[in-house]
Enzyme design. Structure first.
Site, mmCIF file in Angstrom:
data_model
loop_
_atom_site.group_PDB
_atom_site.id
_atom_site.type_symbol
_atom_site.label_atom_id
_atom_site.label_comp_id
_atom_site.label_asym_id
_atom_site.label_seq_id
_atom_site.Cartn_x
_atom_site.Cartn_y
_atom_site.Cartn_z
ATOM 1 N N PHE A 117 0.843 -0.970 -0.079
ATOM 2 C CA PHE A 117 -0.032 -0.035 0.101
ATOM 3 C C PHE A 117 0.687 1.393 0.009
ATOM 4 O O PHE A 117 1.721 1.460 -0.834
ATOM 5 C CB PHE A 117 -1.055 0.171 1.039
ATOM 6 C CG PHE A 117 -2.066 -1.058 0.872
ATOM 7 C CD1 PHE A 117 -3.032 -0.709 -0.003
ATOM 8 C CD2 PHE A 117 -2.195 -2.118 1.816
ATOM 9 C CE1 PHE A 117 -4.079 -1.820 -0.270
ATOM 10 C CE2 PHE A 117 -3.274 -3.163 1.333
ATOM 11 C CZ PHE A 117 -4.278 -2.823 0.585
ATOM 12 N N SER A 118 0.861 2.131 0.754
ATOM 13 C CA SER A 118 1.421 3.362 0.692
ATOM 14 C C SER A 118 2.912 3.444 1.177
ATOM 15 O O SER A 118 3.745 4.387 0.979
ATOM 16 C CB SER A 118 0.549 4.505 1.526
ATOM 17 O OG SER A 118 -0.523 5.078 0.809
ATOM 18 N N ALA A 119 3.266 2.394 1.642
ATOM 19 C CA ALA A 119 4.927 2.182 1.701
ATOM 20 C C ALA A 119 5.362 2.214 0.548
ATOM 21 O O ALA A 119 6.836 2.583 0.383
ATOM 22 C CB ALA A 119 4.992 0.875 2.570
ATOM 23 N N LYS A 121 5.022 4.262 -1.709
ATOM 24 C CA LYS A 121 5.533 5.601 -2.038
ATOM 25 C C LYS A 121 7.261 5.903 -1.386
ATOM 26 O O LYS A 121 7.673 6.415 -2.375
ATOM 27 C CB LYS A 121 4.904 6.880 -1.135
ATOM 28 C CG LYS A 121 3.060 6.770 -1.557
ATOM 29 C CD LYS A 121 2.378 7.750 -0.501
ATOM 30 C CE LYS A 121 0.929 7.856 -1.022
ATOM 31 N NZ LYS A 121 0.064 6.755 -1.005
ATOM 32 N N TYR A 224 -1.409 15.053 2.965
ATOM 33 C CA TYR A 224 -1.254 13.752 2.526
ATOM 34 C C TYR A 224 -2.134 13.328 1.284
ATOM 35 O O TYR A 224 -3.744 13.425 1.554
ATOM 36 C CB TYR A 224 -1.352 12.778 3.629
ATOM 37 C CG TYR A 224 -1.034 11.331 3.058
ATOM 38 C CD1 TYR A 224 0.410 10.824 3.094
ATOM 39 C CD2 TYR A 224 -1.983 10.606 2.710
ATOM 40 C CE1 TYR A 224 0.621 9.751 2.820
ATOM 41 C CE2 TYR A 224 -1.752 9.223 2.195
ATOM 42 C CZ TYR A 224 -0.174 8.815 2.464
ATOM 43 O OH TYR A 224 -0.092 7.442 2.105
#
Length: 399
Positions: A117-119, A121, A224
């Site tokens: 998921f957003s890790a 990024k 965010y």
């Protein structure tokens, strides 16, 4: 069920049938436990190839670590209990470059790949850092310089630095549970949710081009917004002249010494979902953290510039962070190049994804923790605090 009325092997392992997992429920319990490990069966993906022939070392028994207890919130908690409370699928702990513990939940193996998921990024930002090291991108340049299709959007005059630090003024909110708003449209553009009647899903770039500026100027408070990171992926493709997955494989994944192929979800025209679509094994995620701990070096080879790593773990605006919404669960934090800084004396920094995905680096303890989870809710600030307390405890136990 099998033809004789008995549960299939799949049902015996997971408590439901494979046919029960659909695009409209894959992030919800109980189906998410399986789905987060098998994203490529639900969503189109692009392969990020590892170097063939590299063999993974056997798992390290985490027994001693799991038996430890620690104080958190005025109570005593056991490490193994915290892993269960945070719906942990896998945990890898590295100390001074050596794996000292592997934890795998049932039906998860050392070869299982899990969505970040957003890790994602934070991994994407490393790829951008490589391009910066090559002199192919300028963090002060505008996004529309690299992606002219976004000239009519909020990104027209936003800088790459604004995108990296989540300081783009954008009329967009991360409303994970809203099935009708812009965030749901964003997910449909990435093929993460089924289309709705009368709706033709946009590609990511078409969706991004539709986003407009918020009330303030760029470079203001920390705000965010996941689409910023998909914009970064487009910049990487344009500046490198390669598909994102191919560039990431050649310049990050293979030099890193990753043991298994990774993959990343893509939209209908093949654009990588760099804001949240990476999938990889826990050991390979830990290798990324170790490379960051060593200042951009893996296997004796420089992957990304030291000054980019130093900037990532030491800079970022405390004022912008305090003006944002995440200060509630990380009061002393900062955000730089899509990595979070704890503000602790240890200098710890980390990547974070919804449902409990973490890559945590503690330079003082020479420790790296990679953690995959299937937490029921996408965002749970109490569990964030509990996970961070667990990582601080692991740093003490491993020293």
């Amino acid at each position: 069920m099998t033809s004789n009325g008995r549960p299939s092997a799949f049902e015996a392992n997971y408590g439901f049938a494979r046919s029960d997992v659909r695009l409209d429920n894959w992030r919800q319990p109980p189906w998410n436990v399986w789905a987060f490990r098998h994203v490529s069966e639900l969503i189109p993906t692009a392969r990020i190839a590892a170097t063939p022939g590299l063999i993974e070392d056997p798992p390290v028994d985490p027994g001693d670590l799991l038996r430890q207890t620690f104080a958190v919130g005025g109570e005593t908690a056991g490490v193994v209990d915290v892993l269960r409370r945070t719906s942990t699928d896998a945990l890898v702990v590295m100390k001074s470059g050596r794996v000292v513990a592997d934890y795998h939940a049932p039906n998860f193996t050392a070869q299982s790949r899990h969505i970040l998921f957003s890790a994602s990024k934070s991994v994407t930002s490393i790829v951008a850092g490589i391009l910066y090291s090559d002199g192919l991108i300028d963090f002060d340049e505008t996004i529309s310089h690299y992606v002219p299709e976004l000239k009519s959007s909020a990104y027209s005059d936003a800088s790459l630095r604004d995108v990296l630090d989540m300081r783009v003024s954008l009329d967009f909110e991360e409303t994970y549970q809203d099935p009708r708003g812009d965030f749901a449209r964003y997910r449909r553009a990435g093929l993460l949710e089924p289309s709705v009647p009368g709706d033709t899903p946009d590609s990511l770039i078409v969706f991004l081009a539709s986003l407009q500026k918020g009330a303030g100027d760029h470079g203001g408070p920390f705000h965010y917004c996941s689409p910023n990171s998909d914009v970064l992926g487009l910049v990487i493709e344009r500046a490198s002249g390669q598909r994102f997955a191919d560039f990431a494989a050649a310049r990050l994944w293979q030099p890193l010494g990753a043991r298994q192929d990774a993959y990343i979800t893509v939209d209908a025209i093949g654009s990588a979902r760099t804001g949240g679509g990476f999938c990889m094994t826990p050991r390979d995620l830990a290798r990324i953290g170790e490379m960051m701990r060593l200042g951009g070096i893996a296997n004796g080879r420089r992957i990304v510039a030291q000054d980019w790593v130093s900037d990532t773990i030491a800079n970022g605006s405390a004022e912008a962070w305090r003006a944002g919404k995440f200060v509630e669960w990380l009061p002393e934090g900062r955000y730089r190049n899509k990595w979070y800084q704890t503000g602790n004396a240890s200098g710890a920094f980390f990547a974070l994804g919804i449902h409990g995905q973490y890559l945590y680096v503690n330079p003082r303890a020479e420790m790296v923790v990679a953690k995959f989870s299937s937490q029921p809710e996408p965002v749970d600030n109490d569990l964030k605090r509990l996970n961070l307390a667990l990582f601080d405890t692991l740093a003490r136990l491993c020293c």
